[in-house]
Write a protein that holds these residues in place. Sequence first.
Motif, PDB file in Angstrom:
ATOM      1  N   HIS A  66       0.818  -1.219   0.000  1.00 34.43           N
ATOM      2  CA  HIS A  66       0.000   0.000   0.000  1.00 34.43           C
ATOM      3  C   HIS A  66       0.848   1.264   0.000  1.00 34.43           C
ATOM      4  O   HIS A  66       0.342   2.343   0.323  1.00 34.43           O
ATOM      5  N   ARG A  67       2.126   1.126  -0.295  1.00 31.82           N
ATOM      6  CA  ARG A  67       3.056   2.262  -0.415  1.00 31.82           C
ATOM      7  C   ARG A  67       3.298   2.991   0.897  1.00 31.82           C
ATOM      8  O   ARG A  67       3.786   4.113   0.912  1.00 31.82           O
ATOM      9  N   GLY A  68       2.945   2.364   2.016  1.00 29.23           N
ATOM     10  CA  GLY A  68       3.237   2.964   3.308  1.00 29.23           C
ATOM     11  C   GLY A  68       2.018   3.553   3.993  1.00 29.23           C
ATOM     12  O   GLY A  68       0.902   3.540   3.460  1.00 29.23           O
ATOM     13  N   LEU A  69       2.236   4.087   5.189  1.00 31.43           N
ATOM     14  CA  LEU A  69       1.147   4.633   5.989  1.00 31.43           C
ATOM     15  C   LEU A  69       0.571   5.913   5.397  1.00 31.43           C
ATOM     16  O   LEU A  69      -0.648   6.097   5.325  1.00 31.43           O
ATOM     17  N   GLU A  70       1.423   6.811   4.966  1.00 30.60           N
ATOM     18  CA  GLU A  70       0.969   8.134   4.535  1.00 30.60           C
ATOM     19  C   GLU A  70      -0.069   8.092   3.424  1.00 30.60           C
ATOM     20  O   GLU A  70      -1.107   8.779   3.526  1.00 30.60           O
ATOM     21  N   PRO A  71       0.138   7.329   2.335  1.00 32.25           N
ATOM     22  CA  PRO A  71      -0.835   7.365   1.245  1.00 32.25           C
ATOM     23  C   PRO A  71      -2.237   6.915   1.653  1.00 32.25           C
ATOM     24  O   PRO A  71      -3.228   7.413   1.102  1.00 32.25           O
ATOM     25  N   ILE A  72      -2.336   5.996   2.594  1.00 36.93           N
ATOM     26  CA  ILE A  72      -3.656   5.521   3.022  1.00 36.93           C
ATOM     27  C   ILE A  72      -4.467   6.674   3.596  1.00 36.93           C
ATOM     28  O   ILE A  72      -5.652   6.861   3.274  1.00 36.93           O
ATOM     29  N   PHE A  73      -3.845   7.463   4.438  1.00 39.77           N
ATOM     30  CA  PHE A  73      -4.555   8.582   5.073  1.00 39.77           C
ATOM     31  C   PHE A  73      -4.760   9.743   4.093  1.00 39.77           C
ATOM     32  O   PHE A  73      -5.788  10.413   4.129  1.00 39.77           O
ATOM     33  N   THR A  74      -3.801   9.950   3.210  1.00 35.87           N
ATOM     34  CA  THR A  74      -3.913  11.046   2.249  1.00 35.87           C
ATOM     35  C   THR A  74      -5.058  10.801   1.266  1.00 35.87           C
ATOM     36  O   THR A  74      -5.893  11.684   1.020  1.00 35.87           O
TER      37      THR A  74
END
Length: 258
Positions: free
Chosen positions: A117-125
């Motif tokens: 999922h490309r990391g934590l940041e992209p999910i929230f963004t």
Amino acid sequence: MQLSRKDLKEFLDAKVHKYNTPEFIETDPIQIPHLFQKKEDIEISGFLTATISWGNRKSILKNSAKLMDLMDRSPHDFILNHDQSDLENLNGFVHRTFNSDDLIYFIKALKNIYDNHRGLEPIFTVNSTNDSLQPAIHKFKSIFFELPHQKRTQKHISDPFKNSAAKRINMFLRWMVRNDYSGVDFGLWKDIALSKLSCPLDVHSGNVARKLGILKRKMNDAKALSELDTNLRQLDPVDPVKYDFALFGLGVFEKDGF
């Protein structure tokens, strides 16, 4: 304590100025991600620290530091490259109701997030709305638990759509998104507006907010959070969650003595 809007803003702004300083780090769980320089290390250590940030503050700091030691003080590398023996070394870790079974799943889930999922940041963004990160927290929880897991582990990530104030994950998001220019919050995630952040609502900030008249609801739940967010955004539409420092400082350091 009923103040005019102008006086309330001046009062709270003064408290933010008092508490949003590097000295705040010395007694706060945010000191754990401050041990690191690499973005992913800060994210992962911050997320895990926030996850266990309830109960006695000394215990939180002790167990968070222990957790970083178990991950060889390189949390991102540990997440990506751990093997079964590394996971077995986590056996025995416990913070209140968060045990080693929960921790081992969290390690696997974070690996899945960084690998797929490309990391934590992209999910929230990607999953935030125009004015809120609460839908993104709901989506994050569903992604986090997409691997096989024990049902009990789900309780360690709150869901705003189930009327939780999601205090710990909102605190983590404040750490990652907000740049306070004083060295406390990190401001690593540049594509999320500060105005979307929600206050980490707990017993301390809730009691102070009620005393100040900016929160009426008696329960510290998602509905109370929405009410508090609305009032804080009226005081500062750009950076409303800076007032977390004021509410927390008044509740913990001044014991509501105002």
